[in-house]
Design an enzyme around this catalytic site. Structure first.
Site, mmCIF file in Angstrom:
data_model
loop_
_atom_site.group_PDB
_atom_site.id
_atom_site.type_symbol
_atom_site.label_atom_id
_atom_site.label_comp_id
_atom_site.label_asym_id
_atom_site.label_seq_id
_atom_site.Cartn_x
_atom_site.Cartn_y
_atom_site.Cartn_z
ATOM 1 N N TRP A 131 -3.192 51.384 -34.233
ATOM 2 C CA TRP A 131 -3.588 51.917 -33.228
ATOM 3 C C TRP A 131 -4.590 53.225 -33.162
ATOM 4 C CZ3 TRP A 131 -2.550 57.017 -34.219
ATOM 5 C CH2 TRP A 131 -1.631 57.303 -35.302
ATOM 6 N N LYS A 155 -3.211 40.742 -33.415
ATOM 7 C CA LYS A 155 -2.027 41.270 -33.249
ATOM 8 C C LYS A 155 -2.159 42.778 -33.273
ATOM 9 C CE LYS A 155 2.265 43.229 -34.308
ATOM 10 N NZ LYS A 155 1.984 44.099 -32.966
ATOM 11 N N ALA A 157 -1.462 46.714 -32.748
ATOM 12 C CA ALA A 157 -0.411 47.816 -32.690
ATOM 13 C C ALA A 157 0.373 47.939 -31.263
ATOM 14 C CB ALA A 157 -0.646 49.360 -32.876
ATOM 15 N N SER A 158 1.644 47.896 -31.302
ATOM 16 C CA SER A 158 2.565 47.652 -29.836
ATOM 17 C C SER A 158 2.132 48.868 -28.877
ATOM 18 C CB SER A 158 3.786 47.608 -30.192
ATOM 19 O OG SER A 158 4.242 46.518 -31.002
ATOM 20 N N GLY A 207 -2.995 49.151 -41.909
ATOM 21 C CA GLY A 207 -1.722 49.654 -41.460
ATOM 22 C C GLY A 207 -1.023 50.213 -42.643
ATOM 23 N N SER A 208 0.184 50.500 -42.439
ATOM 24 C CA SER A 208 1.038 51.390 -43.446
ATOM 25 C C SER A 208 1.269 50.459 -44.790
ATOM 26 C CB SER A 208 2.422 51.531 -42.657
ATOM 27 O OG SER A 208 3.098 50.412 -42.457
ATOM 28 N N GLU A 229 -5.909 46.759 -45.686
ATOM 29 C CA GLU A 229 -6.512 48.436 -45.504
ATOM 30 C C GLU A 229 -5.269 49.295 -45.343
ATOM 31 O OE1 GLU A 229 -9.417 48.979 -46.422
ATOM 32 O OE2 GLU A 229 -10.737 47.549 -45.743
ATOM 33 N N CYS A 263 -7.026 57.115 -41.760
ATOM 34 C CA CYS A 263 -6.566 56.678 -42.975
ATOM 35 C C CYS A 263 -7.389 57.598 -44.165
ATOM 36 C CB CYS A 263 -6.774 55.519 -43.204
ATOM 37 S SG CYS A 263 -8.317 54.775 -42.851
HETATM 38 P P1 NAP Z 1 1.935 50.206 -39.409
HETATM 39 O O1 NAP Z 1 3.332 50.901 -38.528
HETATM 40 O O2 NAP Z 1 1.798 49.543 -40.459
HETATM 41 O O3 NAP Z 1 1.114 49.416 -38.010
HETATM 42 C C1 NAP Z 1 0.114 48.667 -38.114
HETATM 43 C C2 NAP Z 1 0.161 47.426 -37.625
HETATM 44 O O4 NAP Z 1 1.219 46.590 -38.305
HETATM 45 C C3 NAP Z 1 0.641 47.327 -36.261
HETATM 46 O O5 NAP Z 1 -0.065 46.113 -35.692
HETATM 47 C C4 NAP Z 1 2.162 46.974 -36.262
HETATM 48 O O6 NAP Z 1 2.606 46.405 -35.102
HETATM 49 C C5 NAP Z 1 2.014 46.086 -37.601
HETATM 50 N N1 NAP Z 1 3.387 46.099 -38.455
HETATM 51 C C6 NAP Z 1 4.216 47.114 -38.806
HETATM 52 N N2 NAP Z 1 5.085 46.752 -39.534
HETATM 53 C C7 NAP Z 1 4.701 45.201 -39.848
HETATM 54 C C8 NAP Z 1 5.384 44.448 -40.604
HETATM 55 N N3 NAP Z 1 6.561 44.825 -41.463
HETATM 56 N N4 NAP Z 1 5.194 42.951 -40.690
HETATM 57 C C9 NAP Z 1 4.065 42.891 -39.781
HETATM 58 N N5 NAP Z 1 3.313 43.649 -39.070
HETATM 59 C C10 NAP Z 1 3.704 45.021 -39.090
HETATM 60 O O7 NAP Z 1 0.985 51.472 -39.151
HETATM 61 P P2 NAP Z 1 0.885 52.663 -38.517
HETATM 62 O O8 NAP Z 1 1.754 53.805 -39.022
HETATM 63 O O9 NAP Z 1 0.846 52.418 -37.024
HETATM 64 O O10 NAP Z 1 -0.643 52.982 -38.699
HETATM 65 C C11 NAP Z 1 -1.060 54.088 -39.549
HETATM 66 C C12 NAP Z 1 -1.202 53.701 -41.201
HETATM 67 O O11 NAP Z 1 -2.444 52.693 -41.208
HETATM 68 C C13 NAP Z 1 -1.623 54.740 -41.887
HETATM 69 O O12 NAP Z 1 -0.881 54.735 -43.111
HETATM 70 C C14 NAP Z 1 -3.197 54.774 -42.184
HETATM 71 O O13 NAP Z 1 -3.365 55.502 -43.153
HETATM 72 C C15 NAP Z 1 -3.475 53.243 -42.034
HETATM 73 N N6 NAP Z 1 -4.702 52.817 -41.973
HETATM 74 C C16 NAP Z 1 -5.514 52.509 -42.869
HETATM 75 C C17 NAP Z 1 -6.784 52.154 -42.628
HETATM 76 C C18 NAP Z 1 -7.634 51.597 -43.768
HETATM 77 O O14 NAP Z 1 -8.725 51.400 -43.296
HETATM 78 N N7 NAP Z 1 -7.225 51.649 -44.999
HETATM 79 C C19 NAP Z 1 -7.285 52.546 -41.280
HETATM 80 C C20 NAP Z 1 -6.516 53.066 -40.527
HETATM 81 C C21 NAP Z 1 -5.070 53.280 -40.425
HETATM 82 P P3 NAP Z 1 3.870 47.138 -34.379
HETATM 83 O O15 NAP Z 1 2.707 48.285 -33.561
HETATM 84 O O16 NAP Z 1 4.167 46.143 -33.162
HETATM 85 O O17 NAP Z 1 4.914 47.901 -35.104
#
Ligand code: NAP
Length: 464
Positions: A131, A155, A157-158, A207-208, A229, A263
């Protein structure tokens, strides 16, 4: 299951959507697969024309897209406008360069044979996106993937369903064929079902780490290509020869960009002891001078965090770090009132083993360290499980070269702040993930790099 769009400035519910059912997921995948059969045979010119129209829509209606981003995830409106424009730039970049990046290449393999490399699309790509840059993260996958002849299933972020649907609308109105880019309103629990479907060719996740582990292991089980990423805890190193005024101004910007939720935000400030007493008070004072508030107001520097859960996690990280011996220099106390606001905060005297040392701080919280020399700066910078970006400030060319070589990161910025650019490869090492987005490398992630060898005169292909 409900997918809810909230306003993080007030906590109010904006809209509620019902997640699509398994039957509809299946139908969407089937339509995506059919769309691939059509889209893969379109010309680069055809795809480029659509992507250029997408760029025009992004810019022409930037106010609408920006307000949507600000409303759903809280970034300041000026930053949201810049995000819409950056998406347009990326669309134009790939529209103008994709054919050059993916054109057939001849390889000299000696007499009697003609060899070439072709870049062909893989199929339906699943994109699981975060998101924090709700348009940019999705666009930097979609622009190259669609130009390469793939189709996309997003898909998102929710907490950003309205942004997700807006992206689908932009691609549809731009003239990409039906179902070439679809948004799936599903929770993360449904990702495995989609990823394991044999009609899905590959996946990309931003994401994470936890999501990366899950998607990486499922894709590994299915032998499907992924790009991951993930998070980062980027160092920002300040050496004695640095231009301190510029370093302070950039350090503040690099920490609080996107309300601190990027990130590649600078998260650990590693300052040489010779300039620490000059740098740290100025940096802290500049953080204290920032305006936290309504992200639609022009004077606001920092809007709310995107959710209550993120705010609670940041509070936990600071409390645990303080219990371990860290000292709060400024901030750390939550404001009264609605919304998920968080003050700019700085902590120092951070011992190894606590969250401020080991974990990513996803909000406007700076972790400050003092070091005695360059060796210690590099070793501390690399003492993290992440390896996304790194910045180092020095006017000494030899030092700069050492940072360029020795910092374990996907991108190193000298005398600047880490930023993505459509022309430059972007990605991480270590637990920040693998694969690259953007530039020529990004568009080659989701293609079959096919070798074709012709034996001249029909005399059979040589071996050996
Ligand atoms: P997140 O919880 O991992 O969510 C990211 C996406 O993954 C969302 O669409 C989420 O869906 C989905 N997701 C979460 N858990 C999942 C699972 N077990 N299986 C499949 N899909 C899953 O990440 P966040 O905390 O919202 O975002 C922040 C993170 O992203 C930070 O760590 C940041 O550093 C990282 N990030 C990295 C970059 C890069 O380019 N390296 C850029 C931006 C952000 P739901 O929302 O439905 O849970």
């Amino acid at each position: 299951m409900a997918i809810v769009s909230h306003n993080p400035s007030t906590g109010e519910t904006l809209r509620t959507f019902t997640a699509i059912e398994p039957d509809e997921i299946d139908d969407r995948i089937a339509r995506a697969r059919l769309a691939f059969d059509r889209h893969r045979s379109t010309s680069f010119q055809h795809r480029a024309a659509a992507l250029l129209r997408a760029a025009d829509l992004l810019e022409g209606e930037e106010d609408r897209w920006a307000r949507l981003m600000t409303m759903e995830m809280g970034k300041p409106l000026a930053a949201a406008l810049a995000e819409a424009r950056k998406c347009a730039t990326a669309c134009r970049y790939y529209a103008h360069n994709a054919e050059r990046f993916l054109g057939n290449e001849m390889v000299d393999v000696g007499p009697g044979q003609r060899a070439e490399i072709r870049y062909q699309p893989l199929g339906v790509i699943l994109a699981v996106m975060p998101w924090n840059f709700p348009f940019w993260q999705a666009m930097r996958f979609a622009a190259p993937a669609l130009m390469a002849g793939n189709v996309g299933l997003l898909k998102h972020a929710s907490n950003v369903p309205q942004c997700a649907l807006a992206l689908e609308e932009i691609f549809r109105r731009a003239g990409f064929g039906a179902d070439v880019f679809q948004t799936l309103l599903i929770g993360s629990g449904e990702v495995e079902r989609v990823l394991r479907d044999r009609r899905i060719a590959a996946a990309t996740l931003t994401g994470s780490e936890a999501a990366g582990q899950s998607i990486g292991s499922i894709a590994g089980d299915e032998i499907k290509k992924t790009v991951l990423e993930l998070g980062g805890s980027d160092p920002f190193i300040v050496m004695p020869s640095a231009d301190l005024e510029a370093a302070v101004a950039t350090a503040v910007k690099a920490r609080v960009i996107n309300n601190g939720q990027s990130c590649i935000a600078a998260k650990r400030f590693i300052v040489h002891e010779a300039v620490a007493d000059a740098f740290i008070p100025r940096f802290v004072a500049a953080l204290e001078a920032l305006t936290v508030g309504d992200p639609t107001h022009e004077e606001t520097d920092i809007g709310p965090l995107a959710s209550q859960a993120i705010r609670e996690d940041l509070v936990r990280q600071i409390e645990e770090s303080v219990r371990a011996g860290a000292r709060v220099l400024t901030g750390g106390t939550l404001p009264e009132g609605p919304g998920y606001f968080f003050p700019p905060t700085a902590v120092t005297d951070i011992p190894p083993g606590c969250p401020a040392y080991d974990e990513e701080l996803f909000g406007p919280v700076a972790a400050i360290f003092r070091v005695k020399d360059l060796d210690q700066a590099v070793s501390l910078a690399n003492d993290t499980s992440f390896g996304l970006g790194a910045a180092a400030w020095t006017s000494d060319a030899a030092e700069a070269e050492r940072f360029a070589v020795e910092l374990e990161a996907g991108q190193v910025f000298l005398n600047g702040m880490v930023a993505s650019d459509p022309r430059l490869p972007f990605g991480g090492v270590k637990r920040s993930g693998y694969g690259r987005e953007l530039g020529v490398f990004g568009i080659r992630e989701f293609v079959n790099i096919k070798t074709v060898v012709y034996a001249e005169g029909g005399g059979g292909v040589r071996t050996g």
